[in-house]
Design a protein around this motif. Structure first.
Motif, PDB file in Angstrom:
ATOM      1  N   GLU A 158      13.839   3.812  -4.020  1.00  0.00           N
ATOM      2  CA  GLU A 158      13.621   3.189  -2.713  1.00  0.00           C
ATOM      3  C   GLU A 158      12.383   2.301  -2.733  1.00  0.00           C
ATOM      4  O   GLU A 158      12.362   1.254  -2.089  1.00  0.00           O
ATOM      5  N   ALA A 159      11.368   2.718  -3.475  1.00  0.00           N
ATOM      6  CA  ALA A 159      10.156   1.904  -3.598  1.00  0.00           C
ATOM      7  C   ALA A 159      10.498   0.558  -4.242  1.00  0.00           C
ATOM      8  O   ALA A 159      10.004  -0.485  -3.807  1.00  0.00           O
ATOM      9  N   ALA A 160      11.339   0.575  -5.261  1.00  0.00           N
ATOM     10  CA  ALA A 160      11.761  -0.671  -5.915  1.00  0.00           C
ATOM     11  C   ALA A 160      12.517  -1.562  -4.931  1.00  0.00           C
ATOM     12  O   ALA A 160      12.284  -2.772  -4.874  1.00  0.00           O
ATOM     13  N   LEU A 161      13.396  -0.978  -4.146  1.00  0.00           N
ATOM     14  CA  LEU A 161      14.143  -1.753  -3.155  1.00  0.00           C
ATOM     15  C   LEU A 161      13.208  -2.325  -2.090  1.00  0.00           C
ATOM     16  O   LEU A 161      13.423  -3.439  -1.600  1.00  0.00           O
ATOM     17  N   LEU A 180      10.233  -3.373  -2.488  1.00  0.00           N
ATOM     18  CA  LEU A 180       9.485  -4.512  -3.020  1.00  0.00           C
ATOM     19  C   LEU A 180      10.314  -5.783  -3.134  1.00  0.00           C
ATOM     20  O   LEU A 180       9.771  -6.857  -3.388  1.00  0.00           O
ATOM     21  N   ARG A 181      11.607  -5.670  -2.955  1.00  0.00           N
ATOM     22  CA  ARG A 181      12.479  -6.833  -3.110  1.00  0.00           C
ATOM     23  C   ARG A 181      12.023  -7.971  -2.196  1.00  0.00           C
ATOM     24  O   ARG A 181      11.813  -7.786  -1.002  1.00  0.00           O
ATOM     25  N   GLY A 182      11.839  -9.135  -2.775  1.00  0.00           N
ATOM     26  CA  GLY A 182      11.472 -10.320  -2.004  1.00  0.00           C
ATOM     27  C   GLY A 182       9.984 -10.508  -1.805  1.00  0.00           C
ATOM     28  O   GLY A 182       9.563 -11.504  -1.221  1.00  0.00           O
ATOM     29  N   ILE A 183       9.174  -9.589  -2.274  1.00  0.00           N
ATOM     30  CA  ILE A 183       7.725  -9.725  -2.143  1.00  0.00           C
ATOM     31  C   ILE A 183       7.195 -10.306  -3.445  1.00  0.00           C
ATOM     32  O   ILE A 183       7.363  -9.719  -4.511  1.00  0.00           O
ATOM     33  N   ASN A 184       6.580 -11.461  -3.360  1.00  0.00           N
ATOM     34  CA  ASN A 184       6.127 -12.183  -4.552  1.00  0.00           C
ATOM     35  C   ASN A 184       4.606 -12.270  -4.580  1.00  0.00           C
ATOM     36  O   ASN A 184       4.030 -13.305  -4.270  1.00  0.00           O
ATOM     37  N   THR A 185       3.987 -11.159  -4.955  1.00  0.00           N
ATOM     38  CA  THR A 185       2.538 -11.133  -5.117  1.00  0.00           C
ATOM     39  C   THR A 185       2.210 -10.481  -6.452  1.00  0.00           C
ATOM     40  O   THR A 185       3.061  -9.825  -7.057  1.00  0.00           O
ATOM     41  N   LYS A 186       0.983 -10.639  -6.882  1.00  0.00           N
ATOM     42  CA  LYS A 186       0.567 -10.030  -8.137  1.00  0.00           C
ATOM     43  C   LYS A 186       0.634  -8.508  -8.029  1.00  0.00           C
ATOM     44  O   LYS A 186       1.057  -7.827  -8.963  1.00  0.00           O
ATOM     45  N   THR A 187       0.230  -7.967  -6.877  1.00  0.00           N
ATOM     46  CA  THR A 187       0.279  -6.518  -6.666  1.00  0.00           C
ATOM     47  C   THR A 187       1.712  -6.013  -6.745  1.00  0.00           C
ATOM     48  O   THR A 187       1.982  -4.984  -7.367  1.00  0.00           O
ATOM     49  N   ASP A 199       4.146  -7.356  -8.383  1.00  0.00           N
ATOM     50  CA  ASP A 199       4.552  -7.423  -9.792  1.00  0.00           C
ATOM     51  C   ASP A 199       4.049  -6.211 -10.569  1.00  0.00           C
ATOM     52  O   ASP A 199       4.768  -5.638 -11.390  1.00  0.00           O
ATOM     53  N   GLU A 200       2.816  -5.818 -10.308  1.00  0.00           N
ATOM     54  CA  GLU A 200       2.247  -4.649 -10.985  1.00  0.00           C
ATOM     55  C   GLU A 200       2.986  -3.373 -10.589  1.00  0.00           C
ATOM     56  O   GLU A 200       3.223  -2.491 -11.418  1.00  0.00           O
ATOM     57  N   LEU A 201       3.367  -3.289  -9.315  1.00  0.00           N
ATOM     58  CA  LEU A 201       4.117  -2.112  -8.845  1.00  0.00           C
ATOM     59  C   LEU A 201       5.513  -2.076  -9.461  1.00  0.00           C
ATOM     60  O   LEU A 201       6.008  -1.005  -9.831  1.00  0.00           O
ATOM     61  N   TRP A 202       6.165  -3.251  -9.579  1.00  0.00           N
ATOM     62  CA  TRP A 202       7.471  -3.331 -10.240  1.00  0.00           C
ATOM     63  C   TRP A 202       7.353  -2.796 -11.665  1.00  0.00           C
ATOM     64  O   TRP A 202       8.201  -2.041 -12.142  1.00  0.00           O
ATOM     65  N   SER A 217       0.827  -1.207   0.000  1.00  0.00           N
ATOM     66  CA  SER A 217       0.000   0.000   0.000  1.00  0.00           C
ATOM     67  C   SER A 217       0.863   1.260   0.000  1.00  0.00           C
ATOM     68  O   SER A 217       0.599   2.215  -0.744  1.00  0.00           O
ATOM     69  N   VAL A 218       1.896   1.264   0.819  1.00  0.00           N
ATOM     70  CA  VAL A 218       2.799   2.414   0.894  1.00  0.00           C
ATOM     71  C   VAL A 218       3.538   2.580  -0.436  1.00  0.00           C
ATOM     72  O   VAL A 218       3.633   3.688  -0.968  1.00  0.00           O
ATOM     73  N   VAL A 219       4.032   1.490  -0.991  1.00  0.00           N
ATOM     74  CA  VAL A 219       4.732   1.555  -2.280  1.00  0.00           C
ATOM     75  C   VAL A 219       3.785   2.036  -3.374  1.00  0.00           C
ATOM     76  O   VAL A 219       4.167   2.856  -4.212  1.00  0.00           O
ATOM     77  N   ALA A 220       2.554   1.559  -3.355  1.00  0.00           N
ATOM     78  CA  ALA A 220       1.577   1.962  -4.375  1.00  0.00           C
ATOM     79  C   ALA A 220       1.360   3.478  -4.355  1.00  0.00           C
ATOM     80  O   ALA A 220       1.221   4.104  -5.403  1.00  0.00           O
ATOM     81  N   GLN A 221       1.365   4.054  -3.170  1.00  0.00           N
ATOM     82  CA  GLN A 221       1.159   5.494  -3.056  1.00  0.00           C
ATOM     83  C   GLN A 221       2.367   6.283  -3.551  1.00  0.00           C
ATOM     84  O   GLN A 221       2.235   7.424  -3.967  1.00  0.00           O
ATOM     85  N   LEU A 222       3.551   5.673  -3.487  1.00  0.00           N
ATOM     86  CA  LEU A 222       4.768   6.392  -3.854  1.00  0.00           C
ATOM     87  C   LEU A 222       5.384   5.938  -5.185  1.00  0.00           C
ATOM     88  O   LEU A 222       6.378   6.505  -5.619  1.00  0.00           O
TER      89      LEU A 222
END
Length: 80
Positions: A49-52, A54-61, A63-66, A33-38
């Motif tokens: 920093e948002a990309a960093l 997300l490292r290690g998080i394996n969800t569809k959301t 992936d979309e944020l990446w 949620s925080v990454v989505a906002q930024l």
């Protein structure tokens, strides 16, 4: 907690927004949620920093944020 994160995410200082991302990751607090906002932030440092974050998080959301973060790359910031 919500109030503090909301304030940090909307702070005009990019360093505070970066701190919000790091705190969310450390506290395991609504990371996506925080990454989505930024993810669309004007600051390349915040997006980096948002990309960093997300490292290690394996969800569809995640992936979309990446994808959103990758599409924001302008080819000029070699650290992005």
């Amino acid at each position: 907690k919500d109030t503090y994160f909301d304030q940090a995410i909307s702070d005009p200082d990019e360093n505070i927004r970066i701190l919000a991302l790091r705190a969310a990751k450390q506290q395991q607090y609504k990371i996506e949620s925080v990454v989505a906002q930024l993810a669309g932030d004007t600051s390349p440092a915040v997006r980096r920093e948002a990309a960093l974050t997300l490292r290690g998080i394996n969800t569809k959301t995640a992936d979309e944020l990446w994808t959103k973060l990758a599409m924001a790359y302008d080819g000029k910031d070699r650290w992005y």
